[in-house]
Design an enzyme around this catalytic site. Sequence first.
Site, short mmCIF file in Angstrom:
data_model
loop_
_atom_site.label_atom_id
_atom_site.label_comp_id
_atom_site.label_asym_id
_atom_site.label_seq_id
_atom_site.Cartn_x
_atom_site.Cartn_y
_atom_site.Cartn_z
N TYR A 3 -17.54 35.50 0.16
CA TYR A 3 -18.62 36.44 0.51
C TYR A 3 -18.37 37.81 -0.10
O TYR A 3 -17.24 38.32 -0.06
CB TYR A 3 -18.72 36.59 2.02
CG TYR A 3 -19.40 35.45 2.73
CD1 TYR A 3 -20.74 35.16 2.49
CD2 TYR A 3 -18.71 34.68 3.66
CE1 TYR A 3 -21.37 34.11 3.15
CE2 TYR A 3 -19.33 33.64 4.32
CZ TYR A 3 -20.66 33.36 4.06
OH TYR A 3 -21.28 32.33 4.72
N LYS A 60 -0.03 33.69 31.15
CA LYS A 60 -1.42 34.17 31.12
C LYS A 60 -2.07 33.87 29.77
O LYS A 60 -1.35 33.61 28.79
CB LYS A 60 -1.44 35.67 31.41
CG LYS A 60 -0.73 36.50 30.36
CD LYS A 60 -0.49 37.93 30.84
CE LYS A 60 0.22 38.74 29.78
NZ LYS A 60 0.71 40.02 30.30
C1 LIG Z 1 2.06 40.15 30.03
C2 LIG Z 1 2.98 40.70 31.04
C3 LIG Z 1 4.35 40.41 30.96
C4 LIG Z 1 4.99 39.67 29.81
O1 LIG Z 1 5.15 40.57 28.72
P1 LIG Z 1 5.88 40.17 27.36
O2 LIG Z 1 5.82 41.43 26.57
O3 LIG Z 1 5.07 39.09 26.74
O4 LIG Z 1 7.26 39.75 27.68
C5 LIG Z 1 5.15 40.84 32.00
N1 LIG Z 1 4.63 41.55 33.04
C6 LIG Z 1 3.33 41.87 33.10
C7 LIG Z 1 2.82 42.66 34.27
C8 LIG Z 1 2.45 41.47 32.11
O5 LIG Z 1 1.17 41.80 32.18
#
Ligand SMILES: *Cc1c(COP(=O)(O)O)cnc(C)c1O
Length: 381
Positions: free
Chosen positions: A277, A47
């Site tokens: 800045y 994702k």
């Molecule tokens: C993002 C996510 C993961 C992966 O999590 P990590 O902490 O990066 O291993 C797994 N399951 C769900 C439902 C997620 O949203």
Amino acid sequence: MCAMLERAILRGLRPTRAEISLAALRHNVRAVRSLVGPDVAVMGVVKANAYGHGAVEVAGVLAAEGVAWLGVALPEEGVALREAGLDTPILCLGGFWEGQESTLLDFDLTPAMSHLSQIERLDAEAGRRGVTAAYHLKVDTGMGRLGFAPEALDGALAAAAAFRRTSCEGLMTHLSSADVPALRDFTNGQVARYGDALDLVRAHGVEPRWRHLANGAGAYAFPEARGNLVRPGAILYGLAADTIAPDGPGIDLRPVMRFVTRVEHLKTVPAGTPLGYGATFVTERESVVATVPAGYADGVRRSLSSRGWAGVRGARAPIAGRVSMDLTILDVTDAPGVALGDEVVLFGEGGPTAEATAADAGTISYEITCGVSSRVPRMVV
Ligand SMILES: *Cc1c(COP(=O)(O)O)cnc(C)c1O
């Protein structure tokens, strides 16, 4: 320098880039697979553009390594993978919005279901097309975010049985605290509630082919939470120090992203010179200062102003004054023989780790790699 980088420079890009090591990614997915063993399948979570690493390239490597599933947050992200030619099963972890039933069916994407109306909508669309569709049922065992409440599950399963065009092929939950040793009991409670949910699903005559609870931290520290599928994300990208429990069995992971740029401008200034800045930083000694073409619009967090550092010629070059949108000033006084065009490592080998940068910025490494913006080309090395 690899040929791809050389070509990019010839194309006239500024030298700010995120180098992506597919070899490190391959190493990490193999490390995860050997951790969980041959009886547990892996869903590579890609994702948010694979946590900023480039979803298509990452998913291609994971698919070639034989992961059973890819995990995305949104159907849109799944579509991009399908359009790139990936045919690995894809789970949409965040569910889907009204109107996206067609997208799911058009692109063979599997949704996680958190309420009955979603099942109803997918079932109706599948019925219109004369096809069937599978989904994973999500139960909320303690994250408090998405998923059926355990108390609502019995009624939901009874109602779902009436939908003949859709079937439950997975039961999942999400652990909120598997990286926190002090919360072991809490996590064990989540695992127990998941077990109850699984019993209930089976009592309704459904045997979910995929049973999954664990993100990377859970897969690492809770073997009993592995079900027959684990969902690692961060550890695939070599992010470990702030993503998994510090007291686990140990796992050799390699950072996949290296965020680099080069010295654009160099000058020696006397003590008492204000920099950046708001003139928040004033040199205390005669200093060599370097300006680099990367700022908060690229993912150098503004909270690193006068707090973070970059690696230059093996030395630590502190960020001097405020990070601005496109530029950052570094104190390179202690970098031996620093010269115009020198490589500057914002994070990754030769500089701070993403986790160290995150700590300086007051966040976690996930947000650091996700935050490298779309203005920064990803270059596979
Ligand atoms: C993002 C996510 C993961 C992966 O999590 P990590 O902490 O990066 O291993 C797994 N399951 C769900 C439902 C997620 O949203």
